[in-house]
Design a protein around this motif. Structure first.
Motif, mmCIF file in Angstrom:
data_model
loop_
_atom_site.group_PDB
_atom_site.id
_atom_site.type_symbol
_atom_site.label_atom_id
_atom_site.label_comp_id
_atom_site.label_asym_id
_atom_site.label_seq_id
_atom_site.Cartn_x
_atom_site.Cartn_y
_atom_site.Cartn_z
ATOM 1 N N VAL A 1 -0.803 5.567 -12.850
ATOM 2 C CA VAL A 1 -1.686 5.388 -11.688
ATOM 3 C C VAL A 1 -2.484 4.095 -11.830
ATOM 4 O O VAL A 1 -2.610 3.321 -10.877
ATOM 5 N N ALA A 2 -3.020 3.870 -13.035
ATOM 6 C CA ALA A 2 -3.825 2.661 -13.270
ATOM 7 C C ALA A 2 -2.983 1.400 -13.116
ATOM 8 O O ALA A 2 -3.418 0.397 -12.520
ATOM 9 N N GLN B 1 1.790 6.533 -6.846
ATOM 10 C CA GLN B 1 0.708 7.438 -7.231
ATOM 11 C C GLN B 1 1.151 8.896 -7.084
ATOM 12 O O GLN B 1 0.940 9.720 -7.983
ATOM 13 N N TYR C 1 -1.205 -3.101 -7.242
ATOM 14 C CA TYR C 1 -1.542 -3.104 -5.809
ATOM 15 C C TYR C 1 -2.711 -4.038 -5.525
ATOM 16 O O TYR C 1 -2.655 -4.858 -4.598
ATOM 17 N N ASN C 2 -3.776 -3.934 -6.330
ATOM 18 C CA ASN C 2 -4.958 -4.794 -6.129
ATOM 19 C C ASN C 2 -4.604 -6.269 -6.289
ATOM 20 O O ASN C 2 -5.108 -7.124 -5.552
ATOM 21 N N GLN D 1 0.837 -1.203 0.000
ATOM 22 C CA GLN D 1 0.000 0.000 0.000
ATOM 23 C C GLN D 1 0.875 1.257 0.000
ATOM 24 O O GLN D 1 0.597 2.227 -0.726
ATOM 25 N N ARG E 1 -2.258 0.904 -9.484
ATOM 26 C CA ARG E 1 -3.459 0.418 -8.786
ATOM 27 C C ARG E 1 -3.697 -1.058 -9.078
ATOM 28 O O ARG E 1 -4.038 -1.841 -8.185
ATOM 29 N N GLU E 2 -3.518 -1.433 -10.340
ATOM 30 C CA GLU E 2 -3.723 -2.835 -10.728
ATOM 31 C C GLU E 2 -2.721 -3.746 -10.029
ATOM 32 O O GLU E 2 -3.074 -4.805 -9.522
ATOM 33 N N TYR F 1 2.297 1.684 -3.393
ATOM 34 C CA TYR F 1 1.266 2.172 -4.328
ATOM 35 C C TYR F 1 1.049 3.677 -4.160
ATOM 36 O O TYR F 1 1.010 4.429 -5.139
#
Length: 211
Positions: A134-135, A87, A141-142, A80, A138-139, A83
């Motif tokens: 960012v995308a 970001q 990280y998820n 996190q 995020r991907e 990420y």
């Protein structure tokens, strides 16, 4: 000429045989009662030891699982942070690149490109690059969170299975010990009864001799 005898059952010799018989039976019973008591204690101690061992193993298993889950949670927290860092980094880079008063704007002004289509398309391209970073972050990280959550579930399932196995093995051991203890105790009780009967027979013969 027949002689009639009058038997005195109050004779001291009869009483002595009875006294000796009872003393022998009492002594034998005492010995066997002690053996039975010691057997009960021995097997109960073994059962308690099996329970204590199982409890210790379960605690160790739980501690190992808790530690493994703690490490996974730490990795989740780090993911996190990474990420958020990515970001923020993407945003800062985009701001630098798209700042009309930054180095890039000055270069474009010197080239006579400001206010034209090049400048606008450049802005769009930089924004898209920012959004893609960012995308992607995020991907990633998820996906990492999903993997970490699955790792935690797996650890918990394996832990439950391990705890159940420890409990089952402990129960099997306790049942085996209980059965062995019962069988040994039963053997002692039968031996005690046989010994008592043997003493009864022995002193009955002595009583007959006195008679």
């Amino acid at each position: 000429m027949a002689t009639n005898y009058s038997i005195n059952y109050e004779d001291e010799r009869f009483k002595n045989v009875e006294t000796e018989k009872q003393a022998a039976i009492d002594e034998s019973s005492k010995v066997y009662d002690n053996m039975i008591g010691e057997a009960d204690k021995y097997y109960q101690d073994q059962i308690n030891a099996a329970k204590d061992y199982a409890n210790t193993q379960q605690k160790l298993q739980q501690q190992n699982t808790d530690f493994a889950i703690e490490q996974v949670n730490q990795q989740k927290e780090q993911a996190q942070k990474d990420y958020i860092k990515e970001q923020k980094g993407a945003y800062v880079d985009w701001q630098k690149e798209s700042n009309r008063y930054g180095v890039n704007a000055e270069q474009q002004a010197a080239s006579g490109l400001t206010g034209g289509g090049y400048s606008e398309s450049s802005q769009v391209s930089m924004y898209n690059t920012y959004q893609n970073r960012v995308a992607t972050a995020r991907e990633s990280y998820n996906r990492a969170v999903l993997n970490y959550d699955n790792a935690i579930k797996d650890a918990m399932l394996k832990n439950n299975s391990a705890l159940a196995e420890i409990a089952y093995q402990a129960l099997q051991t306790e049942l085996e010990l209980a059965l062995s203890g019962f069988q040994y105790k039963n053997t002692l009780i039968l031996e005690q009864a046989a010994k008592k009967q043997e003493l009864e027979d022995t002193y009955y013969n002595r009583w007959q001799d006195v008679l």
